[in-house]
Scaffold this motif. Structure first.
Motif, PDB file in Angstrom:
ATOM      1  N   GLY A  52       0.813  -1.218   0.000  1.00 27.86           N
ATOM      2  CA  GLY A  52       0.000   0.000   0.000  1.00 27.86           C
ATOM      3  C   GLY A  52       0.841   1.259   0.000  1.00 27.86           C
ATOM      4  N   SER A  53       1.875   1.289   0.832  1.00 28.45           N
ATOM      5  CA  SER A  53       2.764   2.461   0.885  1.00 28.45           C
ATOM      6  C   SER A  53       3.528   2.652  -0.418  1.00 28.45           C
ATOM      7  N   GLU A  54       4.039   1.570  -0.966  1.00 23.94           N
ATOM      8  CA  GLU A  54       4.799   1.663  -2.219  1.00 23.94           C
ATOM      9  C   GLU A  54       3.884   2.124  -3.359  1.00 23.94           C
ATOM     10  N   PHE A  55       2.678   1.594  -3.403  1.00 21.21           N
ATOM     11  CA  PHE A  55       1.682   1.966  -4.413  1.00 21.21           C
ATOM     12  C   PHE A  55       1.347   3.461  -4.325  1.00 21.21           C
ATOM     13  N   LYS A  56       1.120   3.924  -3.098  1.00 20.47           N
ATOM     14  CA  LYS A  56       0.786   5.340  -2.884  1.00 20.47           C
ATOM     15  C   LYS A  56       1.971   6.235  -3.255  1.00 20.47           C
ATOM     16  N   GLN A  57       3.161   5.849  -2.857  1.00 22.09           N
ATOM     17  CA  GLN A  57       4.351   6.639  -3.170  1.00 22.09           C
ATOM     18  C   GLN A  57       4.652   6.612  -4.676  1.00 22.09           C
ATOM     19  N   ALA A  58       4.170   5.590  -5.363  1.00 24.07           N
ATOM     20  CA  ALA A  58       4.338   5.511  -6.820  1.00 24.07           C
ATOM     21  C   ALA A  58       3.362   6.440  -7.548  1.00 24.07           C
ATOM     22  N   GLY A  59       2.457   7.079  -6.782  1.00 25.56           N
ATOM     23  CA  GLY A  59       1.621   8.110  -7.375  1.00 25.56           C
ATOM     24  C   GLY A  59       0.146   7.808  -7.506  1.00 25.56           C
ATOM     25  N   LEU A  75       0.193  -6.197 -13.183  1.00 24.48           N
ATOM     26  CA  LEU A  75       0.389  -4.776 -13.410  1.00 24.48           C
ATOM     27  C   LEU A  75       1.707  -4.363 -12.791  1.00 24.48           C
ATOM     28  N   TRP A  76       2.513  -3.647 -13.555  1.00 24.19           N
ATOM     29  CA  TRP A  76       3.778  -3.095 -13.074  1.00 24.19           C
ATOM     30  C   TRP A  76       3.573  -1.592 -12.972  1.00 24.19           C
ATOM     31  N   ILE A  77       3.721  -1.067 -11.759  1.00 27.04           N
ATOM     32  CA  ILE A  77       3.521   0.352 -11.491  1.00 27.04           C
ATOM     33  C   ILE A  77       4.828   0.922 -10.957  1.00 27.04           C
ATOM     34  N   LYS A  78       5.320   1.965 -11.634  1.00 28.43           N
ATOM     35  CA  LYS A  78       6.542   2.622 -11.160  1.00 28.43           C
ATOM     36  C   LYS A  78       6.436   4.116 -11.403  1.00 28.43           C
ATOM     37  N   ASP A  79       6.500   4.868 -10.331  1.00 28.88           N
ATOM     38  CA  ASP A  79       6.548   6.333 -10.390  1.00 28.88           C
ATOM     39  C   ASP A  79       5.542   6.930 -11.383  1.00 28.88           C
ATOM     40  N   GLY A  80       4.275   6.566 -11.207  1.00 31.54           N
ATOM     41  CA  GLY A  80       3.209   7.153 -12.006  1.00 31.54           C
ATOM     42  C   GLY A  80       2.931   6.473 -13.332  1.00 31.54           C
ATOM     43  N   GLN A  81       3.698   5.485 -13.696  1.00 35.44           N
ATOM     44  CA  GLN A  81       3.512   4.760 -14.951  1.00 35.44           C
ATOM     45  C   GLN A  81       2.983   3.357 -14.665  1.00 35.44           C
ATOM     46  N   VAL A  82       2.114   2.868 -15.547  1.00 39.26           N
ATOM     47  CA  VAL A  82       1.527   1.530 -15.379  1.00 39.26           C
ATOM     48  C   VAL A  82       1.709   0.738 -16.664  1.00 39.26           C
ATOM     49  N   GLU A  83       2.134  -0.505 -16.530  1.00 38.09           N
ATOM     50  CA  GLU A  83       2.246  -1.429 -17.660  1.00 38.09           C
ATOM     51  C   GLU A  83       1.489  -2.700 -17.328  1.00 38.09           C
ATOM     52  N   ILE A  84       0.852  -3.270 -18.325  1.00 39.51           N
ATOM     53  CA  ILE A  84       0.259  -4.602 -18.193  1.00 39.51           C
ATOM     54  C   ILE A  84       1.282  -5.569 -18.761  1.00 39.51           C
TER      55      ILE A  84
END
Length: 171
Positions: A52-59, A75-84
């Motif tokens: 949850g914290s990592e998800f929130k900090q990722a934007g 789903l790969w989420i990194k710093d505001g970007q999402v990839e399937i």
């Protein structure tokens, strides 16, 4: 109303708390919700852990998953970007095997909300695991995740949240 809990019209929601991601002890909570395959009513489960914290900090403040993928995905989420991404190679693996593989192919510090074989096989009381120790373990939300062929949601953030008043947070 009327949605099949294991059908494409059911919505699966991941939503961290408003303070999640800040440096506040005990505030790393996330809710997972959907129509429950166990009860047929609204299903919700809360979980601690690191995702949850990592998800929130990722934007992100929330994620709503709709429909059904034709093949296993994550789903790969990194710093505001999402990839399937394809998760066919992860389907059938335990959560430990899954987390190890996800970190190897993405980032060793990534955090994940994921399912194991119980969720994949839509066991009506399956959990959504946050890492290896914390479970959103009520109302069968892991089965909903499995019905969507969503093996995991993986997050990695390189930014940290400070909040509107960082001094007050530190206090």
């Amino acid at each position: 109303k009327g949605a099949d809990p294991l059908g494409p019209e059911n919505k699966l929601v991941f939503a961290p708390g408003v303070l999640t991601g800040l440096a506040i002890s005990g505030a790393a909570r996330m809710a997972v919700g959907a129509k429950s395959p166990l009860t047929g009513g609204f299903g919700a489960a809360e979980v601690g852990g690191y995702f949850g914290s990592e998800f929130k900090q990722a934007g992100f403040d929330a994620l709503i998953v709709e429909g059904v993928s034709p093949k296993p995905v994550y789903l790969w989420i990194k710093d505001g970007q999402v990839e399937i991404r394809d998760a066919s190679h992860l389907w059938g693996k335990t959560t430990k095997e899954t987390l190890e593989a996800l970190r190897e192919e993405s980032d060793r510090r990534a955090q994940a909300a994921m399912i194991g074989p119980g969720g994949e096989n839509m066991v009506r009381y399956a959990c959504v695991m946050d890492g290896l120790k914390d479970a959103a373990g009520r109302t069968g939300l892991g089965a909903v995740m499995g019905s969507k062929r969503l093996k995991a949601v993986v997050a990695r953030a390189t930014n940290r949240l400070e909040g509107v008043n960082p001094e007050k947070v530190r206090e």
